[in-house]
Design a protein around this motif. Structure first.
Motif, PDB file in Angstrom:
ATOM      1  N   ALA A 348       0.796  -1.399   0.024  1.00 41.15           N
ATOM      2  CA  ALA A 348       0.247   0.023   0.079  1.00 41.15           C
ATOM      3  C   ALA A 348       0.945   1.239  -0.186  1.00 41.15           C
ATOM      4  O   ALA A 348       0.521   2.323  -0.583  1.00 41.15           O
ATOM      5  CB  ALA A 348      -0.987  -0.120   1.132  1.00 41.15           C
ATOM      6  N   ARG A 349       1.995   1.372   0.612  1.00 40.72           N
ATOM      7  CA  ARG A 349       3.084   2.345   0.848  1.00 40.72           C
ATOM      8  C   ARG A 349       3.662   2.580  -0.330  1.00 40.72           C
ATOM      9  O   ARG A 349       3.867   3.844  -1.148  1.00 40.72           O
ATOM     10  CB  ARG A 349       3.935   2.229   1.655  1.00 40.72           C
ATOM     11  CG  ARG A 349       4.766   3.306   2.079  1.00 40.72           C
ATOM     12  CD  ARG A 349       5.888   3.390   3.140  1.00 40.72           C
ATOM     13  NE  ARG A 349       5.237   3.431   4.605  1.00 40.72           N
ATOM     14  CZ  ARG A 349       4.855   2.388   5.198  1.00 40.72           C
ATOM     15  NH1 ARG A 349       5.317   1.035   4.770  1.00 40.72           N
ATOM     16  NH2 ARG A 349       4.107   2.396   6.311  1.00 40.72           N
ATOM     17  N   GLN A 350       3.993   1.560  -1.065  1.00 37.49           N
ATOM     18  CA  GLN A 350       4.659   1.673  -2.625  1.00 37.49           C
ATOM     19  C   GLN A 350       3.516   2.232  -3.475  1.00 37.49           C
ATOM     20  O   GLN A 350       3.943   3.277  -4.256  1.00 37.49           O
ATOM     21  CB  GLN A 350       5.007   0.241  -3.109  1.00 37.49           C
ATOM     22  CG  GLN A 350       5.845   0.240  -4.406  1.00 37.49           C
ATOM     23  CD  GLN A 350       6.301  -1.013  -4.978  1.00 37.49           C
ATOM     24  OE1 GLN A 350       6.185  -1.999  -4.286  1.00 37.49           O
ATOM     25  NE2 GLN A 350       7.068  -0.864  -5.812  1.00 37.49           N
ATOM     26  N   ALA A 351       2.150   1.997  -3.351  1.00 32.85           N
ATOM     27  CA  ALA A 351       1.348   2.713  -4.476  1.00 32.85           C
ATOM     28  C   ALA A 351       1.152   3.992  -3.948  1.00 32.85           C
ATOM     29  O   ALA A 351       1.065   4.689  -5.090  1.00 32.85           O
ATOM     30  CB  ALA A 351       0.256   1.776  -4.236  1.00 32.85           C
ATOM     31  N   GLN A 352       1.166   4.394  -2.861  1.00 32.84           N
ATOM     32  CA  GLN A 352       1.021   5.644  -2.591  1.00 32.84           C
ATOM     33  C   GLN A 352       2.087   6.502  -2.967  1.00 32.84           C
ATOM     34  O   GLN A 352       2.057   7.973  -3.356  1.00 32.84           O
ATOM     35  CB  GLN A 352       0.749   5.669  -0.988  1.00 32.84           C
ATOM     36  CG  GLN A 352       0.270   7.368  -0.641  1.00 32.84           C
ATOM     37  CD  GLN A 352       0.101   7.461   1.040  1.00 32.84           C
ATOM     38  OE1 GLN A 352       0.484   6.474   1.768  1.00 32.84           O
ATOM     39  NE2 GLN A 352      -0.528   8.512   1.639  1.00 32.84           N
ATOM     40  N   LYS A 353       3.226   6.087  -2.668  1.00 30.09           N
ATOM     41  CA  LYS A 353       4.521   7.018  -3.127  1.00 30.09           C
ATOM     42  C   LYS A 353       4.552   7.155  -4.644  1.00 30.09           C
ATOM     43  O   LYS A 353       4.970   8.188  -5.039  1.00 30.09           O
ATOM     44  CB  LYS A 353       5.703   6.061  -2.751  1.00 30.09           C
ATOM     45  CG  LYS A 353       7.032   6.704  -3.206  1.00 30.09           C
ATOM     46  CD  LYS A 353       8.197   5.831  -2.708  1.00 30.09           C
ATOM     47  CE  LYS A 353       9.709   6.605  -2.988  1.00 30.09           C
ATOM     48  NZ  LYS A 353      10.833   5.735  -2.486  1.00 30.09           N
ATOM     49  N   LEU A 354       4.135   6.153  -5.596  1.00 30.18           N
ATOM     50  CA  LEU A 354       4.022   6.245  -6.632  1.00 30.18           C
ATOM     51  C   LEU A 354       3.067   7.718  -7.225  1.00 30.18           C
ATOM     52  O   LEU A 354       3.340   8.413  -8.004  1.00 30.18           O
ATOM     53  CB  LEU A 354       3.577   5.149  -7.672  1.00 30.18           C
ATOM     54  CG  LEU A 354       3.534   5.099  -8.972  1.00 30.18           C
ATOM     55  CD1 LEU A 354       4.849   5.585  -9.845  1.00 30.18           C
ATOM     56  CD2 LEU A 354       3.058   3.801  -9.547  1.00 30.18           C
ATOM     57  N   ARG A 355       1.948   7.616  -6.442  1.00 25.16           N
ATOM     58  CA  ARG A 355       1.047   8.613  -6.846  1.00 25.16           C
ATOM     59  C   ARG A 355       1.392   9.881  -6.454  1.00 25.16           C
ATOM     60  O   ARG A 355       1.119  11.206  -7.212  1.00 25.16           O
ATOM     61  CB  ARG A 355      -0.179   8.081  -6.183  1.00 25.16           C
ATOM     62  CG  ARG A 355      -1.087   7.183  -6.496  1.00 25.16           C
ATOM     63  CD  ARG A 355      -2.719   7.184  -6.137  1.00 25.16           C
ATOM     64  NE  ARG A 355      -2.619   6.869  -4.505  1.00 25.16           N
ATOM     65  CZ  ARG A 355      -2.773   5.673  -4.099  1.00 25.16           C
ATOM     66  NH1 ARG A 355      -2.503   4.467  -4.738  1.00 25.16           N
ATOM     67  NH2 ARG A 355      -2.488   5.630  -2.701  1.00 25.16           N
ATOM     68  N   ALA A 356       2.142  10.088  -5.370  1.00 21.79           N
ATOM     69  CA  ALA A 356       2.863  11.449  -4.993  1.00 21.79           C
ATOM     70  C   ALA A 356       3.931  11.819  -5.905  1.00 21.79           C
ATOM     71  O   ALA A 356       3.870  12.947  -6.015  1.00 21.79           O
ATOM     72  CB  ALA A 356       3.519  11.041  -3.416  1.00 21.79           C
ATOM     73  N   GLN A 357       4.734  10.948  -5.988  1.00 20.50           N
ATOM     74  CA  GLN A 357       5.647  11.262  -7.320  1.00 20.50           C
ATOM     75  C   GLN A 357       5.004  11.907  -8.350  1.00 20.50           C
ATOM     76  O   GLN A 357       5.488  12.859  -9.118  1.00 20.50           O
ATOM     77  CB  GLN A 357       6.531  10.046  -7.710  1.00 20.50           C
ATOM     78  CG  GLN A 357       7.568   9.783  -6.383  1.00 20.50           C
ATOM     79  CD  GLN A 357       8.647   8.502  -6.756  1.00 20.50           C
ATOM     80  OE1 GLN A 357       8.237   7.949  -7.924  1.00 20.50           O
ATOM     81  NE2 GLN A 357       9.728   8.450  -5.745  1.00 20.50           N
ATOM     82  N   ASN A 358       4.161  11.471  -9.188  1.00 20.60           N
ATOM     83  CA  ASN A 358       3.304  11.753 -10.111  1.00 20.60           C
ATOM     84  C   ASN A 358       2.816  13.291  -9.848  1.00 20.60           C
ATOM     85  O   ASN A 358       2.898  14.233 -10.639  1.00 20.60           O
ATOM     86  CB  ASN A 358       2.200  10.783 -10.545  1.00 20.60           C
ATOM     87  CG  ASN A 358       2.640   9.570 -11.028  1.00 20.60           C
ATOM     88  OD1 ASN A 358       3.805   9.547 -11.875  1.00 20.60           O
ATOM     89  ND2 ASN A 358       1.992   8.450 -10.887  1.00 20.60           N
ATOM     90  N   GLN A 359       2.299  13.400  -8.827  1.00 21.05           N
ATOM     91  CA  GLN A 359       1.829  14.872  -8.442  1.00 21.05           C
ATOM     92  C   GLN A 359       2.872  15.991  -8.285  1.00 21.05           C
ATOM     93  O   GLN A 359       2.735  16.881  -8.896  1.00 21.05           O
ATOM     94  CB  GLN A 359       0.995  14.592  -6.943  1.00 21.05           C
ATOM     95  CG  GLN A 359       0.116  15.983  -6.660  1.00 21.05           C
ATOM     96  CD  GLN A 359      -0.876  16.333  -7.728  1.00 21.05           C
ATOM     97  OE1 GLN A 359      -1.460  15.605  -8.279  1.00 21.05           O
ATOM     98  NE2 GLN A 359      -0.835  17.581  -7.929  1.00 21.05           N
ATOM     99  N   GLU A 360       3.864  15.298  -7.595  1.00 22.92           N
ATOM    100  CA  GLU A 360       5.115  16.393  -7.542  1.00 22.92           C
ATOM    101  C   GLU A 360       5.746  16.525  -8.880  1.00 22.92           C
ATOM    102  O   GLU A 360       6.061  17.815  -9.145  1.00 22.92           O
ATOM    103  CB  GLU A 360       6.328  15.660  -6.806  1.00 22.92           C
ATOM    104  CG  GLU A 360       7.392  16.609  -6.471  1.00 22.92           C
ATOM    105  CD  GLU A 360       8.506  16.010  -5.553  1.00 22.92           C
ATOM    106  OE1 GLU A 360       9.282  16.472  -5.261  1.00 22.92           O
ATOM    107  OE2 GLU A 360       8.321  14.715  -5.234  1.00 22.92           O
ATOM    108  N   THR A 361       5.617  15.826  -9.822  1.00 22.55           N
ATOM    109  CA  THR A 361       6.503  16.071 -11.087  1.00 22.55           C
ATOM    110  C   THR A 361       5.132  17.211 -11.767  1.00 22.55           C
ATOM    111  O   THR A 361       6.046  17.927 -12.471  1.00 22.55           O
ATOM    112  CB  THR A 361       6.200  14.926 -11.956  1.00 22.55           C
ATOM    113  OG1 THR A 361       7.163  13.784 -11.203  1.00 22.55           O
ATOM    114  CG2 THR A 361       6.824  14.967 -13.340  1.00 22.55           C
TER     115      THR A 361
END
Length: 877
Positions: A348-361
């Motif tokens: 679950a944490r790995q999925a959330q980290k991927l979403r956060a990196q997309n938003q930061e980009t």
């Protein structure tokens, strides 16, 4: 006497003539601030009447800052209904004239007549001193001296007495004066003014005192002689008694007897100490045996208790072993559930980290575009700001320069207007074809020309004319105009300008550039608050971060879709972890309890074995301990009986007291023997002193001195009786003279009482022989009458009493047809409101009989006197 007009010139601050006229016969009030010249007016009046015109001690009259001054004073006054004029000049021009009616006197004759008229004494040379002032010294008060009266009255006493009624025949009798003088002389031969002996009387009393001291000393020597005779007899009897009885021998025998008793007592104390030491050892042995018996019984009890504890531990260890197996199975199941929940949380944490990196980009790309635009605008504003600043730095015109140029231009225009207003105007009309040259310029036709300076006018074929303006002011204005234009040109050259309009245009451009600089500076700070370079670094960092995120995203493995969200997975993992930790703690607690029971069983077994060994070791010794305890108890009883016997013996014979007795007898024997020896030595000294004193004849000398003292005392008594008689006679004469003096003072006392009623009702002022105030008595209601010396009054009260005394002197002089003029310079400044009102009533009453000149710097305090005030200052009006 009334002053009507006063004229003065070159007196102190009055360089120009000062005229004071129309002075009233009563109160005249002069007011003005300090340094206005009030004291100068008073000084002028004093100098005119009191100083010799030829005196060189009047430099203080001279006008300040005038070379070779010649102060002059002229006074118009009336005396006995006759007009009088006094004129005096001092220093550079010395003269004096006095006109009384039709009679005119000059110089010393005039000054002598003034002294006789006013009642003072002229100084033989130099300026007049206080002791010469006489009546003016009493009636004319200088500033700050209103409280000083005694010296002034003393200097004017003769003049004041001469104004009193002539009823002094007895007081002035020559026979009475001769008797009083003889009595005073004879009394003065015996006593001083303070009543102390003098002359032969004092010498006689001194001789009597010395003789009395000598007799006292001789009597002391005779008494000492007799005491020594008595003492010698006593010493001989005591010495003989000591030889017969020898008391020191008896005391030494008593000391030896006490020493024997002390020795026996010390032996008894030593034996008692030995018994006490033995008793201590017996008690220690008995306590050791009792402790051994207690330890044997304690070991038996402890072994029984340990056996019971071993049984309880074995039962608890068996129950704990069964529970441990179940806890170990439960702990393994809880750990497996926790590992499963942890894996779900990682996904679950790995999925959330991927979403956060997309938003930061996405956010970085938007911010990067915005910052790049702001950087471009900031660089444009900064370049424009630098160019404008460089342009402004080349300008030499500052705001103060422009202000100065404007001021110079304004002055030039104003000065030009004044020139044109007062300049000479020349209107011309020339014939056609005719020219006229004015200075370096040529004019033709008709027009107007202003001539503000000397100019040459040339007409061809006619000649040359020289025209000059007629006013000096025009030339000054022209010169000023040239100077202003020169200064204007210098200032323009300094600023690299040609004219003021050019400066105004340049200043407007500078203001616009400065406004643009402020706007550009504001834009740079708004677009790049930390600076353009900082904004560029921020963009570079954002680009690097964006590249890093894109690279990390490309290398990241594809994420599986989690079953739970991150929060749900985290909550499930925390609950599993908490359950696993609880099971682990229960397992560790059970294991710890099992280990503790095992350790406790081992300790109990070891301790039980130890106690059994101790019991076996003491099986044979225990009966012996009981028997030894019985024997020690019997020995302690015998020892205690012997100690009691020895203590009773020591109570009867205390070693410390016996030692004190022995020391006392020994010291007493030594004292008795020393006393016997000292008595013998004292007898020898007394016998030698008595032989010496008996040869001096002390008693015969004492009888001679007592006889001489009696004769001198009889003579001193006769002189004392004579002195007392003369003192009584002098007191009677003085009493008679005081009674006559009171009769003489009655008119003055009446005037004093008149003013006192206005000042303090019920007060009474006592006068001295010189007519000066001595003592004041005032009623204080229930407190009775209060008396105080005049000198003991406060400063303000002394000034008030002194003033009413001066007014009383003036009344007496007025009744005797003597001239009176009262001058008060800044008086009553230390009076309170109530006393000041009373003094105003007194002055108003006195002004009905005398002319009073009152000068003050406190106009508001005297506004209610009913007379107009003459102001001294920038003119007298």
């Amino acid at each position: 006497m009334q002053i009507q007009r006063l004229e003065m010139e070159q007196v102190r601050r009055f360089r120009e003539p000062l005229i004071i006229e129309n002075l009233e016969p009563g109160l005249n009030l002069f007011t003005g601030p300090n340094e206005a010249g009030k004291s100068s007016i008073v000084r002028a009046i004093r100098a005119a009447f009191l100083e010799r015109s030829r005196s060189n001690k009047v430099e203080d009259l001279a006008t300040w800052g005038v070379h070779n001054p010649a102060p002059s004073i002229k006074i118009h006054f009336r005396w006995n209904d006759q007009p009088c004029i006094l004129e005096k000049q001092f220093l550079a021009k010395k003269s004096c004239s006095l006109k009384i009616g039709d009679e005119t006197l000059t110089d010393e004759d005039a000054e002598d007549r003034l002294a006789k008229l006013l009642g003072f004494t002229l100084a033989a040379k130099g300026g007049i001193r206080d002791e010469h002032l006489g009546v003016p010294g009493v009636l004319w008060i200088e500033q700050g001296k209103g409280h000083e009266l005694e010296e002034a009255v003393r200097a004017s006493a003769d003049h004041l007495r001469s104004a009193l009624p002539q009823s002094m025949e007895s007081l002035g009798s020559r026979h009475g004066d001769a008797v009083a003088s003889t009595v005073a002389r004879q009394l003065g031969e015996l006593l001083t003014a303070s009543g102390k002996p003098r002359g032969d009387y004092s010498t006689l009393l001194g001789a009597i005192s010395a003789l009395q001291n000598d007799i006292t000393e001789t009597r002391g020597l005779v008494a000492t002689y007799r005491e020594q005779v008595d003492e010698l007899g006593f010493l001989r009897a005591a010495h003989h008694q000591d030889i017969q009885s020898k008391p020191w021998m008896q005391l030494r025998a008593q000391a030896e007897a006490v020493q024997g008793r002390l020795k026996a007592a010390l032996e008894c104390a030593t034996e008692l100490q030995t018994l006490e030491t033995a008793m201590t050892m017996l008690r220690s042995q008995s306590e050791l045996l009792v402790n051994n018996q207690k330890q044997r019984k304690a070991a038996e009890h402890e072994a029984a208790e340990i056996a019971k504890g071993l049984d309880r531990c074995k039962t608890a260890a068996e129950a704990t072993g069964l529970r441990l197996e179940a806890l170990r199975e439960a702990e393994k199941a809880a750990k497996a559930a926790w590992e499963t929940a942890r894996e779900q949380e990682r996904q679950a944490r790995q999925a959330q980290k991927l979403r956060a990196q997309n938003q930061e980009t996405l956010d970085l790309k938007a911010s990067l575009a915005k910052n790049q635009k702001a950087l471009e605008q900031a660089r444009q504003c900064a370049a424009r700001l630098s160019a404008t600043s460089t342009c402004l730095s080349r300008q030499r015109l500052e705001e103060p320069d422009l202000v100065q140029l404007r001021a110079l231009d304004q002055q030039i225009r104003e000065n030009q207007i004044r020139l044109e207003r007062i300049a000479t105007k020349m209107h011309y009309r020339l014939e056609p074809g005719v020219q006229m040259h004015i200075g370096s310029e040529s004019v033709a036709g008709m027009g107007e020309w202003s001539i503000n300076r000397s100019v040459q006018l040339r007409i061809p074929g006619v000649g040359t004319l020289q025209l000059s303006p007629g006013e000096d002011a025009l030339s000054d204005l022209d010169q000023k105009q040239a100077a202003l234009q020169h200064e204007m040109g210098m200032k323009l050259a300094e600023c690299h300008l040609e004219s003021l309009p050019e400066a105004e245009i340049l200043w407007a451009a500078i203001q616009r550039d400065r406004a643009q600089m402020e706007q550009d500076s504001f834009m740079v700070k708004s677009l790049a608050p930390e600076g353009v370079e900082a904004l560029a670094r921020l963009i570079a960092d954002a680009q690097a971060r964006l590249s890093s995120l894109e690279q990390a995203f490309s290398t990241m493995p594809a994420a599986t879709t989690p079953i739970l969200s991150l929060d749900e997975a985290r909550e499930a993992r925390e609950m599993a972890e908490q359950h696993w930790r609880l099971q682990t703690e229960l397992l560790h607690a059970a294991e710890t309890k099992q280990a503790g029971l095992t350790t406790e069983m081992q300790m109990l077994q070891a301790n039980h074995a130890k106690q059994q060994a101790l019991i076996q070791e003491t099986d044979l010794l225990f009966p012996q301990w009981i028997e030894q305890s019985r024997i020690l108890e019997i020995q302690q009883g015998d020892n205690l009986l012997q100690q009691n016997r020895l203590r009773e013996q020591l109570t009867r014979e205390d070693p410390e007291m016996l030692q004190q007795d022995a020391d006392r007898y020994t010291k007493s024997a030594q004292v008795a023997e020393d006393k016997h020896r000292e008595r013998a030595e004292r007898m020898g000294r007394l016998e030698a002193q008595l032989e010496t004193s008996g040869a001096q004849g002390l008693e015969e000398r004492l009888a001679e001195k007592e006889s001489d003292l009696a004769a001198k005392e009889r003579r001193a008594q006769r002189l004392n009786i004579r002195a007392q008689g003369l003192g009584l006679l002098s007191s009677l004469i003085e009493g008679h003279r005081d009674a006559l003096l009171q009769k003489l003072q009655a008119p003055l006392q009446a005037r004093v009482d008149h003013y006192l009623r206005l000042w303090s009702p019920g007060a009474r002022l006592k006068l001295g022989a010189e007519l000066e105030p001595v003592e004041i008595n005032r009623e204080r209601g229930l407190l009775g009458v209060e008396s105080a010396a005049f000198s003991a009054l406060s400063f303000g009260a002394r000034e008030q009493v002194a003033l009413l005394m001066r007014l009383a002197y003036a009344d007496v002089l007025k009744e005797a047809q003597r001239p009176t003029l009262i001058i008060l310079d800044d008086v009553l400044a230390h009076s309170d409101t109530i006393r000041l009102d009373a003094m105003k009533r007194i002055l108003n009453d006195a002004a009905k009989r005398h002319q009073i000149l009152l000068l003050t710097c406190h106009e508001e305090d005297w506004a209610d006197m009913g007379v107009p005030a003459r102001t001294v200052g920038y003119g007298l009006y």
